[in-house]
Design a protein around this motif. Sequence first.
Motif, short mmCIF file in Angstrom:
data_model
loop_
_atom_site.label_atom_id
_atom_site.label_comp_id
_atom_site.label_asym_id
_atom_site.label_seq_id
_atom_site.Cartn_x
_atom_site.Cartn_y
_atom_site.Cartn_z
N ASP A 117 8.57 -16.70 -1.40
CA ASP A 117 8.84 -16.04 0.83
C ASP A 117 8.77 -15.21 0.17
O ASP A 117 9.16 -14.33 -0.11
N PRO A 118 7.58 -14.48 0.04
CA PRO A 118 7.03 -13.03 0.77
C PRO A 118 7.84 -12.51 1.59
O PRO A 118 8.39 -10.91 1.52
N SER A 119 8.80 -12.73 2.27
CA SER A 119 9.36 -11.96 3.39
C SER A 119 10.63 -11.71 2.85
O SER A 119 11.85 -11.00 3.57
N GLU A 120 11.04 -12.26 1.30
CA GLU A 120 12.38 -12.42 0.52
C GLU A 120 12.51 -10.96 0.25
O GLU A 120 13.79 -10.71 -0.15
N THR A 121 11.53 -10.39 0.37
CA THR A 121 12.00 -8.93 -0.48
C THR A 121 12.77 -8.01 0.51
O THR A 121 12.66 -7.89 1.22
N PRO A 122 14.17 -8.06 -0.73
CA PRO A 122 15.28 -6.87 0.28
C PRO A 122 14.04 -5.25 0.66
O PRO A 122 13.24 -5.21 -0.14
N ASP A 123 15.14 -5.35 1.86
CA ASP A 123 14.96 -3.68 2.26
C ASP A 123 14.51 -2.12 1.39
O ASP A 123 14.14 -2.34 1.79
N VAL A 124 16.06 -3.09 0.21
CA VAL A 124 16.38 -2.29 -0.05
C VAL A 124 14.75 -1.44 -1.02
O VAL A 124 14.17 -0.16 -1.83
N ILE A 125 13.64 -2.53 -1.88
CA ILE A 125 13.23 -2.19 -2.90
C ILE A 125 11.41 -1.64 -1.73
O ILE A 125 11.19 -1.09 -2.33
N GLU A 126 11.47 -2.13 -0.25
CA GLU A 126 10.60 -1.46 0.52
C GLU A 126 10.99 0.09 0.76
O GLU A 126 10.13 0.70 0.79
N TYR A 127 11.70 0.09 0.50
CA TYR A 127 13.02 1.69 1.08
C TYR A 127 12.43 2.47 -0.47
O TYR A 127 11.81 2.94 -0.29
N MET A 128 13.10 2.53 -1.60
CA MET A 128 12.46 2.89 -2.57
C MET A 128 10.81 2.86 -2.70
O MET A 128 10.60 3.89 -3.07
N THR A 129 10.51 1.96 -2.90
CA THR A 129 8.79 1.97 -2.66
C THR A 129 8.33 3.48 -1.81
O THR A 129 7.19 3.70 -2.32
N ALA A 148 1.50 8.04 -11.37
CA ALA A 148 0.56 6.87 -10.41
C ALA A 148 0.48 5.49 -11.39
O ALA A 148 0.76 4.37 -10.70
N VAL A 149 1.04 5.26 -12.67
CA VAL A 149 1.55 4.21 -12.93
C VAL A 149 2.49 3.53 -12.19
O VAL A 149 3.35 2.02 -12.21
N VAL A 150 3.96 4.10 -12.31
CA VAL A 150 4.92 3.49 -11.18
C VAL A 150 4.53 3.47 -10.31
O VAL A 150 4.96 2.16 -9.65
N PHE A 174 3.77 -4.20 -6.28
CA PHE A 174 3.57 -5.61 -6.71
C PHE A 174 4.83 -6.33 -6.66
O PHE A 174 5.13 -7.68 -7.14
N THR A 175 5.98 -5.24 -6.31
CA THR A 175 7.39 -6.02 -5.89
C THR A 175 7.54 -6.26 -4.36
O THR A 175 8.70 -6.61 -4.59
N LEU A 176 6.12 -5.73 -3.70
CA LEU A 176 6.36 -6.42 -2.38
C LEU A 176 5.67 -7.93 -2.36
O LEU A 176 5.65 -8.37 -1.03
N GLN A 177 5.33 -8.47 -3.62
CA GLN A 177 4.66 -9.61 -3.11
C GLN A 177 3.54 -9.71 -2.60
O GLN A 177 3.35 -10.33 -1.79
N ILE A 178 2.64 -9.24 -2.99
CA ILE A 178 1.47 -9.05 -2.23
C ILE A 178 0.68 -10.77 -2.92
O ILE A 178 0.83 -11.02 -3.39
N ARG A 179 -0.20 -10.75 -2.19
CA ARG A 179 -0.63 -12.17 -1.79
C ARG A 179 -2.04 -11.88 -2.56
O ARG A 179 -3.04 -11.30 -2.71
N ARG A 180 -2.73 -13.36 -2.21
CA ARG A 180 -4.45 -12.79 -3.44
C ARG A 180 -5.17 -13.02 -1.62
O ARG A 180 -6.59 -13.42 -1.69
N ILE A 236 -5.18 6.78 -5.86
CA ILE A 236 -4.27 7.63 -7.02
C ILE A 236 -5.61 7.61 -7.70
O ILE A 236 -5.52 9.43 -8.00
N ALA A 237 -7.14 7.31 -7.82
CA ALA A 237 -7.77 7.13 -9.37
C ALA A 237 -8.07 9.17 -9.16
O ALA A 237 -8.77 9.74 -10.04
N PHE A 238 -8.41 8.95 -8.01
CA PHE A 238 -9.71 9.21 -7.44
C PHE A 238 -8.93 11.05 -6.98
O PHE A 238 -9.31 12.40 -7.57
N LEU A 239 -7.71 11.26 -6.76
CA LEU A 239 -6.86 12.19 -6.85
C LEU A 239 -6.08 12.70 -7.84
O LEU A 239 -6.53 13.92 -8.23
#
Length: 255
Positions: A34-46, A191-193, A199-205, A220-223
């Motif tokens: 369930d992607p909705s289970e991503t902790p709020d703290v991860i979204e904030y840190m991202t 850029a890598v980080v 991917f910590t936000l559990q994106i789907r296909r 990011i690559a263009f900048l």
Amino acid sequence: MSEWLVLALALVAATAVVLTIAVLSNRRLPDNDDPSETPDVIEYMTMMIGVIYAIVLGLAIAGVWEGRGAAQEYVRQEAQALHEVSARSSVYPAEVRDRIRADVDTYVTFVVHDEWRTMTEDGTLSDRGAELLAKVRADVTDYQPRTDHEGQAYQPLVDQVAAADDARSARGQSAGATMPGVVWFGLIIGAVVTVGLIFTLQIRRTFRELLLAGLFSVLIAFLLFLIWDFDSPFGRGFSATAAPFLDLFPGAAGG
């Protein structure tokens, strides 16, 4: 290799890597994930890391752009000073005036057609250019004014030669890369980080999520490409030009 080819390869590579990782990581997720289970703290840190990295990118772009603008200004100052030397020498006798103007034209032609290539390829000035400018200086300083009018023009001419020499030195200092290696290390790791955190936000296909992930990596690559391109004020696509010399000395265009 063309700068545009470098840009195209960077954009394609960044997009391919991000989308490949997104697809492969999605295959490993369990069916009940369930992607909705991503902790709020991860979204904030991202979000915070993205904002911080955006600020760093903005400062880096501003820095290299300012360096490029300063390099172009040094070229303009040098060309203007030499133009003043050529113009103000009109008060001297014909043989002295013609010698000064001929040596100025020789120096400018060398800078436009030979020294510019040396700066582009090696990031340094040439010894021959220094010799030609020294000859111009000798033409001005070795002449002894014979009238009050010539005496009044003598010191301003010496000052203009000194200004041209100073601008030339500044141009040489701007010829190389302006970004230290440690800054590039930080930009690439950042850029890598930053891209990796998506991917910590559990994106789907889904098409929408993959599209956003791809566009983010392309941005990011263009900048980073812009920073790399501006980092060499005389060496790459958006570089400083010899236009000030050609505007004030049209005869130098033909070599």
